[in-house]
Design a protein around this motif. Structure first.
Motif, PDB file in Angstrom:
ATOM      1  N   ASP A   1       0.817  -1.217   0.000  1.00 51.18           N
ATOM      2  CA  ASP A   1       0.000   0.000   0.000  1.00 51.18           C
ATOM      3  C   ASP A   1       0.852   1.269   0.000  1.00 51.18           C
ATOM      4  O   ASP A   1       0.327   2.375   0.000  1.00 51.18           O
ATOM      5  CB  ASP A   1      -0.954   0.010   1.193  1.00 51.18           C
ATOM      6  CG  ASP A   1      -0.221  -0.007   2.535  1.00 51.18           C
ATOM      7  OD1 ASP A   1       1.018  -0.134   2.561  1.00 51.18           O
ATOM      8  OD2 ASP A   1      -0.906   0.097   3.570  1.00 51.18           O
ATOM      9  N   GLY A   2       2.189   1.116   0.009  1.00 53.32           N
ATOM     10  CA  GLY A   2       3.085   2.265  -0.025  1.00 53.32           C
ATOM     11  C   GLY A   2       3.416   2.837   1.340  1.00 53.32           C
ATOM     12  O   GLY A   2       4.129   3.812   1.455  1.00 53.32           O
ATOM     13  N   ARG A   3       2.890   2.236   2.375  1.00 53.22           N
ATOM     14  CA  ARG A   3       3.128   2.728   3.739  1.00 53.22           C
ATOM     15  C   ARG A   3       4.410   2.116   4.283  1.00 53.22           C
ATOM     16  O   ARG A   3       4.604   0.915   4.239  1.00 53.22           O
ATOM     17  CB  ARG A   3       1.939   2.362   4.616  1.00 53.22           C
ATOM     18  CG  ARG A   3       2.023   2.928   6.012  1.00 53.22           C
ATOM     19  CD  ARG A   3       0.682   2.768   6.722  1.00 53.22           C
ATOM     20  NE  ARG A   3       0.800   3.105   8.112  1.00 53.22           N
ATOM     21  CZ  ARG A   3       0.749   4.348   8.588  1.00 53.22           C
ATOM     22  NH1 ARG A   3       0.594   5.353   7.753  1.00 53.22           N
ATOM     23  NH2 ARG A   3       0.854   4.587   9.878  1.00 53.22           N
ATOM     24  N   ALA A   4       5.275   2.971   4.838  1.00 52.84           N
ATOM     25  CA  ALA A   4       6.529   2.515   5.428  1.00 52.84           C
ATOM     26  C   ALA A   4       6.274   2.012   6.850  1.00 52.84           C
ATOM     27  O   ALA A   4       5.499   2.612   7.596  1.00 52.84           O
ATOM     28  CB  ALA A   4       7.542   3.645   5.448  1.00 52.84           C
TER      29      ALA A   4
ATOM     30  N   PRO B   1      -3.905   3.648  12.067  1.00 51.16           N
ATOM     31  CA  PRO B   1      -3.124   4.337  11.036  1.00 51.16           C
ATOM     32  C   PRO B   1      -3.934   4.550   9.771  1.00 51.16           C
ATOM     33  O   PRO B   1      -4.777   3.727   9.422  1.00 51.16           O
ATOM     34  CB  PRO B   1      -1.960   3.384  10.762  1.00 51.16           C
ATOM     35  CG  PRO B   1      -1.900   2.475  11.936  1.00 51.16           C
ATOM     36  CD  PRO B   1      -3.308   2.389  12.456  1.00 51.16           C
ATOM     37  N   PRO B   2      -3.717   5.658   9.049  1.00 55.48           N
ATOM     38  CA  PRO B   2      -4.431   5.905   7.798  1.00 55.48           C
ATOM     39  C   PRO B   2      -4.163   4.795   6.795  1.00 55.48           C
ATOM     40  O   PRO B   2      -3.068   4.268   6.728  1.00 55.48           O
ATOM     41  CB  PRO B   2      -3.850   7.227   7.292  1.00 55.48           C
ATOM     42  CG  PRO B   2      -3.016   7.778   8.392  1.00 55.48           C
ATOM     43  CD  PRO B   2      -2.766   6.684   9.368  1.00 55.48           C
ATOM     44  N   GLY B   3      -5.191   4.450   6.040  1.00 52.90           N
ATOM     45  CA  GLY B   3      -5.025   3.439   5.000  1.00 52.90           C
ATOM     46  C   GLY B   3      -5.228   2.018   5.496  1.00 52.90           C
ATOM     47  O   GLY B   3      -5.288   1.101   4.714  1.00 52.90           O
ATOM     48  N   LYS B   4      -5.325   1.829   6.798  1.00 56.13           N
ATOM     49  CA  LYS B   4      -5.540   0.480   7.325  1.00 56.13           C
ATOM     50  C   LYS B   4      -6.995   0.351   7.729  1.00 56.13           C
ATOM     51  O   LYS B   4      -7.529   1.173   8.449  1.00 56.13           O
ATOM     52  CB  LYS B   4      -4.648   0.221   8.542  1.00 56.13           C
ATOM     53  CG  LYS B   4      -3.192   0.059   8.188  1.00 56.13           C
ATOM     54  CD  LYS B   4      -2.435  -0.504   9.345  1.00 56.13           C
ATOM     55  CE  LYS B   4      -1.012  -0.801   8.926  1.00 56.13           C
ATOM     56  NZ  LYS B   4      -0.267  -1.436   9.990  1.00 56.13           N
ATOM     57  N   THR B   5      -7.632  -0.682   7.254  1.00 56.12           N
ATOM     58  CA  THR B   5      -9.018  -0.917   7.614  1.00 56.12           C
ATOM     59  C   THR B   5      -9.131  -2.291   8.232  1.00 56.12           C
ATOM     60  O   THR B   5      -8.293  -3.156   8.026  1.00 56.12           O
ATOM     61  CB  THR B   5      -9.943  -0.839   6.371  1.00 56.12           C
ATOM     62  OG1 THR B   5      -9.488  -1.804   5.422  1.00 56.12           O
ATOM     63  CG2 THR B   5      -9.921   0.557   5.761  1.00 56.12           C
ATOM     64  N   THR B   6     -10.170  -2.460   8.997  1.00 58.62           N
ATOM     65  CA  THR B   6     -10.418  -3.761   9.609  1.00 58.62           C
ATOM     66  C   THR B   6     -11.788  -4.254   9.173  1.00 58.62           C
ATOM     67  O   THR B   6     -12.689  -3.452   8.929  1.00 58.62           O
ATOM     68  CB  THR B   6     -10.367  -3.669  11.152  1.00 58.62           C
ATOM     69  OG1 THR B   6     -11.308  -2.670  11.559  1.00 58.62           O
ATOM     70  CG2 THR B   6      -8.997  -3.285  11.636  1.00 58.62           C
ATOM     71  N   ALA B   7     -11.936  -5.546   9.082  1.00 61.69           N
ATOM     72  CA  ALA B   7     -13.239  -6.105   8.702  1.00 61.69           C
ATOM     73  C   ALA B   7     -14.110  -6.210   9.933  1.00 61.69           C
ATOM     74  O   ALA B   7     -13.688  -6.636  10.986  1.00 61.69           O
ATOM     75  CB  ALA B   7     -13.034  -7.493   8.093  1.00 61.69           C
ATOM     76  N   ASN B   8     -15.355  -5.754   9.804  1.00 59.35           N
ATOM     77  CA  ASN B   8     -16.331  -5.874  10.884  1.00 59.35           C
ATOM     78  C   ASN B   8     -16.943  -7.265  10.866  1.00 59.35           C
ATOM     79  O   ASN B   8     -16.785  -8.020   9.914  1.00 59.35           O
ATOM     80  CB  ASN B   8     -17.430  -4.801  10.732  1.00 59.35           C
ATOM     81  CG  ASN B   8     -16.882  -3.393  10.895  1.00 59.35           C
ATOM     82  OD1 ASN B   8     -15.943  -3.189  11.664  1.00 59.35           O
ATOM     83  ND2 ASN B   8     -17.438  -2.467  10.154  1.00 59.35           N
TER      84      ASN B   8
END
Length: 160
Positions: free
Chosen positions: A131-134, A147-154
């Protein structure tokens, strides 16, 4: 005359001793363990501090030697005291020296509000995800913040 000199010497010794005790009481809490605890409380990382020096005269500040940061591990999650931890593995950020300028009043009130930060001999080792995140970005997140860009499944399968 001799009696006055003895009294003045005694008072001077008591005052100097009192100042040393006050110094220790006021700043004795600034141990490497306390500093590590403060860093880990504010960021999602494991930290190590090799040593520290406190300056009150002129511009007040802390000089931290051998600063290391890495991903939070079981020692951070369990709250293991700094002195009981093994040497850190997986260091992503290290600095030979970090100079932190603070206000004297804040130190005396056991607060560390950074006015200026200067780091020397910094080494950064990071991995970049798809995702380009370091990976080093995760070290500086506040605990509990996603953190931005990280999602979790409900539970219902939707993304949150």
């Amino acid at each position: 005359m001799k009696k006055t000199a003895i009294i003045l010497a005694g008072v001077s010794i008591v005052l100097i001793g009192g100042l040393l005790v006050a110094w220790q009481l006021a700043l004795g809490f600034l141990t490497p363990g306390f500093l590590v605890q403060e860093i880990e409380k504010r960021w999602t990382c494991r930290a190590e501090v090799g040593g520290r020096k406190v300056r009150l005269w002129g511009q007040a500040g802390l000089e931290l030697k051998g600063v290391k940061l890495g991903p939070a591990d079981e020692f951070v999650k369990k709250g293991t005291p700094f002195a009981e931890r093994p040497a850190m593995e997986g260091v992503e950020v290290s600095a030979a020296l970090a100079k932190v300028e603070v206000e004297v009043g804040d130190l005396l009130q056991r607060r560390i509000n950074v006015r200026q930060l200067l780091v020397q001999d910094v080494t950064v080792e990071t991995k970049v995800g798809h995702d380009g995140r370091a990976s080093v970005q995760d070290l500086f997140e506040s605990p509990g913040r996603k953190p931005p860009g990280k999602t979790t499944a409900n539970m219902d399968g939707s993304r949150g």
